[in-house]
Design an enzyme around this catalytic site. Structure first.
Site, PDB file in Angstrom:
ATOM      1  N   GLU A   1     -71.574  19.430  27.084  1.00 46.41           N
ATOM      2  CA  GLU A   1     -72.814  19.761  26.377  1.00 46.41           C
ATOM      3  C   GLU A   1     -72.457  19.972  24.917  1.00 46.41           C
ATOM      4  O   GLU A   1     -71.751  20.917  24.579  1.00 46.41           O
ATOM      5  CB  GLU A   1     -73.429  21.048  26.926  1.00 46.41           C
ATOM      6  CG  GLU A   1     -74.212  20.889  28.187  1.00 46.41           C
ATOM      7  CD  GLU A   1     -74.915  22.192  28.582  1.00 46.41           C
ATOM      8  OE1 GLU A   1     -74.675  23.255  27.963  1.00 46.41           O
ATOM      9  OE2 GLU A   1     -75.700  22.141  29.538  1.00 46.41           O
TER      10      GLU A   1
ATOM     11  N   TYR B   1     -73.885  18.094  11.323  1.00 43.64           N
ATOM     12  CA  TYR B   1     -74.176  19.524  11.336  1.00 43.64           C
ATOM     13  C   TYR B   1     -75.675  19.778  11.325  1.00 43.64           C
ATOM     14  O   TYR B   1     -76.450  19.061  10.713  1.00 43.64           O
ATOM     15  CB  TYR B   1     -73.477  20.254  10.185  1.00 43.64           C
ATOM     16  CG  TYR B   1     -73.755  19.729   8.800  1.00 43.64           C
ATOM     17  CD1 TYR B   1     -74.667  20.364   7.962  1.00 43.64           C
ATOM     18  CD2 TYR B   1     -73.078  18.607   8.315  1.00 43.64           C
ATOM     19  CE1 TYR B   1     -74.908  19.891   6.681  1.00 43.64           C
ATOM     20  CE2 TYR B   1     -73.311  18.133   7.039  1.00 43.64           C
ATOM     21  CZ  TYR B   1     -74.233  18.774   6.223  1.00 43.64           C
ATOM     22  OH  TYR B   1     -74.478  18.302   4.963  1.00 43.64           O
TER      23      TYR B   1
ATOM     24  N   ASP C   1     -69.760  18.429  -7.409  1.00 42.74           N
ATOM     25  CA  ASP C   1     -68.765  19.331  -6.841  1.00 42.74           C
ATOM     26  C   ASP C   1     -67.605  19.559  -7.804  1.00 42.74           C
ATOM     27  O   ASP C   1     -67.041  20.644  -7.860  1.00 42.74           O
ATOM     28  CB  ASP C   1     -68.242  18.790  -5.507  1.00 42.74           C
ATOM     29  CG  ASP C   1     -69.289  18.834  -4.403  1.00 42.74           C
ATOM     30  OD1 ASP C   1     -70.391  19.379  -4.626  1.00 42.74           O
ATOM     31  OD2 ASP C   1     -69.014  18.302  -3.312  1.00 42.74           O
TER      32      ASP C   1
ATOM     33  N   GLN D   1     -83.018  20.712  10.979  1.00 44.49           N
ATOM     34  CA  GLN D   1     -82.590  19.404  10.476  1.00 44.49           C
ATOM     35  C   GLN D   1     -81.161  19.138  10.932  1.00 44.49           C
ATOM     36  O   GLN D   1     -80.356  20.051  11.015  1.00 44.49           O
ATOM     37  CB  GLN D   1     -82.655  19.438   8.944  1.00 44.49           C
ATOM     38  CG  GLN D   1     -82.270  18.177   8.230  1.00 44.49           C
ATOM     39  CD  GLN D   1     -82.463  18.326   6.714  1.00 44.49           C
ATOM     40  OE1 GLN D   1     -83.480  18.804   6.250  1.00 44.49           O
ATOM     41  NE2 GLN D   1     -81.460  17.933   5.955  1.00 44.49           N
TER      42      GLN D   1
ATOM     43  N   ARG E   1     -62.946   8.293  34.035  1.00 45.39           N
ATOM     44  CA  ARG E   1     -63.951   7.542  33.268  1.00 45.39           C
ATOM     45  C   ARG E   1     -63.994   7.947  31.805  1.00 45.39           C
ATOM     46  O   ARG E   1     -64.466   7.207  30.955  1.00 45.39           O
ATOM     47  CB  ARG E   1     -65.350   7.763  33.867  1.00 45.39           C
ATOM     48  CG  ARG E   1     -65.494   7.324  35.307  1.00 45.39           C
ATOM     49  CD  ARG E   1     -66.785   7.856  35.882  1.00 45.39           C
ATOM     50  NE  ARG E   1     -66.773   9.325  35.882  1.00 45.39           N
ATOM     51  CZ  ARG E   1     -67.855  10.082  36.076  1.00 45.39           C
ATOM     52  NH1 ARG E   1     -69.033   9.536  36.260  1.00 45.39           N
ATOM     53  NH2 ARG E   1     -67.752  11.404  36.074  1.00 45.39           N
TER      54      ARG E   1
ATOM     55  N   HIS F   1     -70.648  24.247  -0.652  1.00 43.70           N
ATOM     56  CA  HIS F   1     -72.097  24.293  -0.847  1.00 43.70           C
ATOM     57  C   HIS F   1     -72.734  25.501  -0.162  1.00 43.70           C
ATOM     58  O   HIS F   1     -72.272  25.947   0.882  1.00 43.70           O
ATOM     59  CB  HIS F   1     -72.743  23.023  -0.280  1.00 43.70           C
ATOM     60  CG  HIS F   1     -72.225  21.774  -0.900  1.00 43.70           C
ATOM     61  ND1 HIS F   1     -72.042  20.610  -0.194  1.00 43.70           N
ATOM     62  CD2 HIS F   1     -71.824  21.491  -2.173  1.00 43.70           C
ATOM     63  CE1 HIS F   1     -71.569  19.666  -0.990  1.00 43.70           C
ATOM     64  NE2 HIS F   1     -71.423  20.182  -2.198  1.00 43.70           N
TER      65      HIS F   1
ATOM     66  N   LYS G   1     -75.262  26.781   9.293  1.00 43.54           N
ATOM     67  CA  LYS G   1     -74.865  25.426   9.711  1.00 43.54           C
ATOM     68  C   LYS G   1     -74.035  25.490  10.988  1.00 43.54           C
ATOM     69  O   LYS G   1     -73.193  26.376  11.137  1.00 43.54           O
ATOM     70  CB  LYS G   1     -74.026  24.745   8.626  1.00 43.54           C
ATOM     71  CG  LYS G   1     -74.732  24.566   7.304  1.00 43.54           C
ATOM     72  CD  LYS G   1     -73.794  23.986   6.252  1.00 43.54           C
ATOM     73  CE  LYS G   1     -74.509  23.846   4.915  1.00 43.54           C
ATOM     74  NZ  LYS G   1     -73.599  23.356   3.869  1.00 43.54           N
TER      75      LYS G   1
END
Length: 196
Positions: free
Chosen positions: A34, A138, A179, A53, A29, A68, A78
């Site tokens: 997870e 993220y 950047d 967030q 299938r 960053h 992150k």
């Protein structure tokens, strides 16, 4: 869930970052896995992490985002995954007390393998899109704060990140104005915009 330690460009183990390989169940299938489990994640990395967030970016081939990071008192950890496409994900250790300070590590992330990358606070983070498009999602441990956000130059001559530009046949990466005008590590050190 399998945890793999991350090594830098000198093959030293970098304390903190980790590659997470979820257990994937495949059958006729499709597959099931997870993608996130708070308890397993915290047990695997050995500390209690709370994410506040979720972010989602979509980029076309050749786009380079980063590098960053956020300053104290709101540094961001992150947890990065690619839900479509492929990227070259990169970290630079900006923790002054770290034995791997100023060194970089990189990993290919793609939607087929479904690996995740844990980027603790104290690292600059960025990625180069290698597929026609890529969706990167993220989780972050602190809210974005414009006044604390910093950007490290992606092509800093002292850090020497080996971006796979030639391999991906990318002549010049596409960056944002912000950047593209980022500071070098020497400038960041001069201005005391470092971590931990």
């Amino acid at each position: 869930m399998k945890i793999i330690q991350v090594k830098n460009s000198f093959n030293d183990i970098v304390d903190g970052p980790a590659i997470i390989e979820p257990k994937i169940f495949n059958d006729i299938r499709g597959c099931f896995f997870e993608s996130w489990n708070q308890e397993k994640f915290n047990n695997s990395i050995g500390e209690k992490i709370i994410f506040v967030q979720d972010n989602h970016s979509n980029s076309k081939r050749g786009v380079l985002r980063g590098l960053h990071y956020q300053l104290m008192p709101k540094p961001q950890g992150k947890l990065v995954r690619v839900t479509s496409g492929m990227i070259f994900d990169t970290l630079v250790d900006l923790r002054e007390s770290s034995k791997t300070y100023g060194t970089w590590c990189g990993i290919y992330l793609n939607s087929r393998e479904k690996k995740l990358l844990w980027v603790p606070a104290g690292f600059a983070h960025g990625f180069l899109t290698l597929s026609e498009t890529a969706d990167v999602q993220y989780k972050v441990t602190n809210y974005w704060d414009m006044d604390l956000e910093q950007t490290l130059k992606w092509n800093d001559i002292d850090i020497k990140i080996n971006w796979p530009l030639d391999k991906a046949e990318i002549n010049k990466p596409i960056t944002s104005i912000k950047d593209g005008s980022a500071q070098s590590l020497k400038e960041i050190e001069r201005d005391r915009k470092l971590m931990i």
